[in-house]
Design a protein around this motif. Structure first.
Motif, PDB file in Angstrom:
ATOM      1  N   UNK A   6      24.799 -10.368  18.577  1.00  0.00           N
ATOM      2  CA  UNK A   6      24.600 -11.096  17.316  1.00  0.00           C
ATOM      3  C   UNK A   6      24.215 -12.550  17.566  1.00  0.00           C
ATOM      4  N   UNK A   7      23.713 -12.844  18.751  1.00  0.00           N
ATOM      5  CA  UNK A   7      23.395 -14.222  19.123  1.00  0.00           C
ATOM      6  C   UNK A   7      22.279 -14.813  18.254  1.00  0.00           C
ATOM      7  N   UNK A   8      22.385 -16.130  18.001  1.00  0.00           N
ATOM      8  CA  UNK A   8      21.430 -16.817  17.126  1.00  0.00           C
ATOM      9  C   UNK A   8      20.086 -17.065  17.813  1.00  0.00           C
ATOM     10  N   UNK A   9      20.020 -16.946  19.118  1.00  0.00           N
ATOM     11  CA  UNK A   9      18.757 -17.126  19.818  1.00  0.00           C
ATOM     12  C   UNK A   9      18.943 -17.869  21.127  1.00  0.00           C
ATOM     13  N   UNK A 260      15.098  -3.111   5.664  1.00  0.00           N
ATOM     14  CA  UNK A 260      16.036  -3.041   6.782  1.00  0.00           C
ATOM     15  C   UNK A 260      16.973  -4.262   6.804  1.00  0.00           C
ATOM     16  N   UNK A 261      16.394  -5.445   6.632  1.00  0.00           N
ATOM     17  CA  UNK A 261      17.197  -6.669   6.706  1.00  0.00           C
ATOM     18  C   UNK A 261      18.153  -6.793   5.521  1.00  0.00           C
ATOM     19  N   UNK A 262      17.685  -6.366   4.350  1.00  0.00           N
ATOM     20  CA  UNK A 262      18.537  -6.443   3.165  1.00  0.00           C
ATOM     21  C   UNK A 262      19.731  -5.481   3.286  1.00  0.00           C
ATOM     22  N   UNK A 263      19.459  -4.300   3.807  1.00  0.00           N
ATOM     23  CA  UNK A 263      20.546  -3.312   3.966  1.00  0.00           C
ATOM     24  C   UNK A 263      21.633  -3.860   4.893  1.00  0.00           C
ATOM     25  N   UNK A 264      21.207  -4.469   5.992  1.00  0.00           N
ATOM     26  CA  UNK A 264      22.177  -5.025   6.948  1.00  0.00           C
ATOM     27  C   UNK A 264      22.973  -6.165   6.329  1.00  0.00           C
ATOM     28  N   UNK A 265      22.252  -7.084   5.664  1.00  0.00           N
ATOM     29  CA  UNK A 265      22.909  -8.258   5.089  1.00  0.00           C
ATOM     30  C   UNK A 265      23.857  -7.843   3.962  1.00  0.00           C
ATOM     31  N   UNK A 266      23.422  -6.904   3.109  1.00  0.00           N
ATOM     32  CA  UNK A 266      24.280  -6.461   2.007  1.00  0.00           C
ATOM     33  C   UNK A 266      25.586  -5.866   2.535  1.00  0.00           C
ATOM     34  N   UNK A 289      19.438 -13.799   4.899  1.00  0.00           N
ATOM     35  CA  UNK A 289      19.432 -12.406   5.353  1.00  0.00           C
ATOM     36  C   UNK A 289      19.432 -12.331   6.883  1.00  0.00           C
ATOM     37  N   UNK A 290      19.326 -13.464   7.526  1.00  0.00           N
ATOM     38  CA  UNK A 290      19.190 -13.488   8.985  1.00  0.00           C
ATOM     39  C   UNK A 290      20.458 -13.953   9.707  1.00  0.00           C
ATOM     40  N   UNK A 291      21.096 -14.985   9.169  1.00  0.00           N
ATOM     41  CA  UNK A 291      22.284 -15.545   9.812  1.00  0.00           C
ATOM     42  C   UNK A 291      23.435 -15.522   8.809  1.00  0.00           C
ATOM     43  N   UNK A 292      24.427 -14.697   9.081  1.00  0.00           N
ATOM     44  CA  UNK A 292      25.550 -14.526   8.161  1.00  0.00           C
ATOM     45  C   UNK A 292      26.722 -15.349   8.688  1.00  0.00           C
ATOM     46  N   UNK A 293      27.053 -16.418   7.939  1.00  0.00           N
ATOM     47  CA  UNK A 293      28.058 -17.370   8.419  1.00  0.00           C
ATOM     48  C   UNK A 293      29.340 -17.208   7.605  1.00  0.00           C
ATOM     49  N   UNK A 294      30.459 -17.059   8.282  1.00  0.00           N
ATOM     50  CA  UNK A 294      31.735 -16.922   7.568  1.00  0.00           C
ATOM     51  C   UNK A 294      32.886 -17.546   8.349  1.00  0.00           C
ATOM     52  N   UNK A 295      33.915 -17.890   7.618  1.00  0.00           N
ATOM     53  CA  UNK A 295      35.095 -18.490   8.216  1.00  0.00           C
ATOM     54  C   UNK A 295      36.307 -17.604   7.970  1.00  0.00           C
ATOM     55  N   UNK A 296      37.409 -17.952   8.611  1.00  0.00           N
ATOM     56  CA  UNK A 296      38.666 -17.228   8.420  1.00  0.00           C
ATOM     57  C   UNK A 296      39.500 -17.992   7.400  1.00  0.00           C
ATOM     58  N   UNK A 297      40.215 -17.273   6.542  1.00  0.00           N
ATOM     59  CA  UNK A 297      41.087 -17.988   5.596  1.00  0.00           C
ATOM     60  C   UNK A 297      42.254 -18.621   6.352  1.00  0.00           C
ATOM     61  N   UNK A 325      34.124 -21.168  12.747  1.00  0.00           N
ATOM     62  CA  UNK A 325      34.151 -19.794  12.269  1.00  0.00           C
ATOM     63  C   UNK A 325      33.178 -18.904  13.014  1.00  0.00           C
ATOM     64  N   UNK A 326      32.474 -18.068  12.240  1.00  0.00           N
ATOM     65  CA  UNK A 326      31.635 -17.029  12.843  1.00  0.00           C
ATOM     66  C   UNK A 326      30.231 -17.050  12.267  1.00  0.00           C
ATOM     67  N   UNK A 327      29.304 -16.576  13.074  1.00  0.00           N
ATOM     68  CA  UNK A 327      27.929 -16.412  12.609  1.00  0.00           C
ATOM     69  C   UNK A 327      27.373 -15.140  13.242  1.00  0.00           C
ATOM     70  N   UNK A 328      27.003 -14.212  12.396  1.00  0.00           N
ATOM     71  CA  UNK A 328      26.378 -12.985  12.894  1.00  0.00           C
ATOM     72  C   UNK A 328      24.890 -13.085  12.597  1.00  0.00           C
ATOM     73  N   UNK A 329      24.078 -13.173  13.638  1.00  0.00           N
ATOM     74  CA  UNK A 329      22.627 -13.240  13.441  1.00  0.00           C
ATOM     75  C   UNK A 329      22.088 -11.818  13.483  1.00  0.00           C
ATOM     76  N   UNK A 330      21.418 -11.448  12.410  1.00  0.00           N
ATOM     77  CA  UNK A 330      20.981 -10.046  12.257  1.00  0.00           C
ATOM     78  C   UNK A 330      19.466 -10.020  12.041  1.00  0.00           C
TER      79      UNK A 330
END
Ligand SMILES: *Cc1c(COP(=O)(O)O)cnc(C)c1O
Length: 353
Positions: A6-9, A260-266, A289-297, A325-330
């Motif tokens: 899931x690396x950003x590049x 494809x990208x929308x399905x993954x991101x959704x 739709x490319x980089x999904x960034x999230x944190x932990x509560x 936090x986290x970033x999943x690059x898809x």
């Protein structure tokens, strides 16, 4: 065992691309030479770069008023080549994150570069919608996808001035009217291939208007005249560009990429919104739709999530240091199966809390 990357590049490429590229490193199309050692002037390599150039234009749906260049120095070099070639009086920039900010900073070295909108005060969580662009500027610069904060333009602003975009992290991820732009650049290592080449799509008639003298390597017109071979291009990186563009077309082109990208991101955003231990970073309407960034509560649970990811063979999900936090690059090449593995891990993370 191959990891879920899931690396950003530099980032994941399709398995077929890795396979063909590795074969060509040993023997390029039966020439008895590696793609890394053939002459860039050889007929074989000239065919590669010509084909990559025409495919890039074809996929973007751009006619022959545009041209495509494969340059080096990454998107970061484009931060200065753009103002070098286009900034005469004044340029306008939208500040949507770290990369946008760096692009603007370079432009200030060449003349007046104003910021017409910024989401900095809100931690770059959204894309500014109201932008007031003075009609006398030479161009407006935007960053269509903000890799670090996980925001993306879902509609491209209408402007009366030439539009320039850094599309490094979302180029060719969806159909769009690429002809709205006068110049587009993208480093290869996210959606286009291996690091070492940069695609630049240019509407030719915007060039040649500045009065400053341009050093050869900075001059788009010189690179155009020399078919991207004023100096030695990265033969390997350009070959991988061609393989990726061919792969993209074989998958069904930009429409198929968007589905494809929308399905993954959704799938991933649905889990982030559902899971009480997680919170998404960006405003929903501007989510990338490319980089999904999230944190932990609860930040103290990070060690546990990290070890679950590791057990599941997941790599590269650590967030950028400026957001935490986290970033999943898809990106395009990421299969939905890997996203499913990550979603399972996030569910397990909740179950075992
Ligand atoms: C990665 C990235 C860059 C930097 O690219 P380099 O090729 O390392 O110079 C610039 N802009 C955006 C939007 C990026 O995602």
């Amino acid at each position: 065992m191959k990891k879920h990357n899931f690396s950003a590049g530099p980032s994941i490429l399709a398995p077929e691309v890795f396979e063909k590229a590795s074969r060509a490193l040993l023997d390029f199309e039966g020439t008895g030479l590696s793609v890394a050692e053939i002459s860039h002037r050889s007929a074989e390599f000239v065919r590669v770069i010509e084909r990559a150039r025409s495919l890039a234009l074809e996929i973007a749906g751009l006619d022959d008023t545009y041209t495509a260049l494969f340059l080096q120095g990454g998107a970061s070099m484009q931060f200065l080549m753009v103002p070098y070639n286009l900034l005469e009086r004044k340029a306008a920039y939208v500040d949507t994150g770290t990369w946008a900010n760096k692009a603007h900073k370079e432009a200030t070295l060449f003349g007046e570069a104003i910021v017409v909108a910024s989401s900095k005060a809100e931690g770059y969580k959204y894309i500014p919608k109201e932008i007031n662009v003075p009609t006398e500027v030479d161009y407006l610069h935007i960053t269509t996808n903000n890799t670090i904060y996980g925001t993306e333009y879902h509609s491209i602003p209408d402007t009366k001035v030439p539009l320039v975009a850094d599309m490094s992290s979302d180029i060719f991820s969806r159909p769009m009217d690429y002809s709205k732009f006068d110049l587009i650049y993208a480093g290869s290592q996210k959606n286009l291939g291996a690091s070492g080449s940069t695609l630049v799509l240019i509407k030719k008639d915007i060039l040649g208007k500045v009065s400053r003298k341009l050093p050869s390597m900075m001059d788009y017109q010189l690179h155009i005249k020399n078919d991207s071979m004023y100096n030695t291009p990265s033969t390997f990186a350009v070959y991988v560009n061609l393989l990726v563009l061919e792969w993209l077309q074989a998958q069904g082109g930009l429409k198929a990429m968007e589905v494809r990208n929308r399905a993954k991101a959704d799938l991933l955003y649905a889990e982030i919104d559902r899971n009480p231990l997680l919170k998404g970073y960006a405003e929903k309407e501007d989510r990338s739709l490319m980089n999904v960034v999230f944190n932990l509560t609860d930040e103290s649970t990070q060690v546990r999530l990290d070890s679950l990811c590791k057990e599941a063979n997941i790599s590269g999900v650590k967030g950028h240091r400026s957001v935490g936090g986290y970033r999943a690059s898809i990106y395009n090449a990421m299969p939905i199966e890997s996203v499913q593995v990550l979603v399972e891990v996030l569910k397990e993370f909740e179950r075992t809390a």
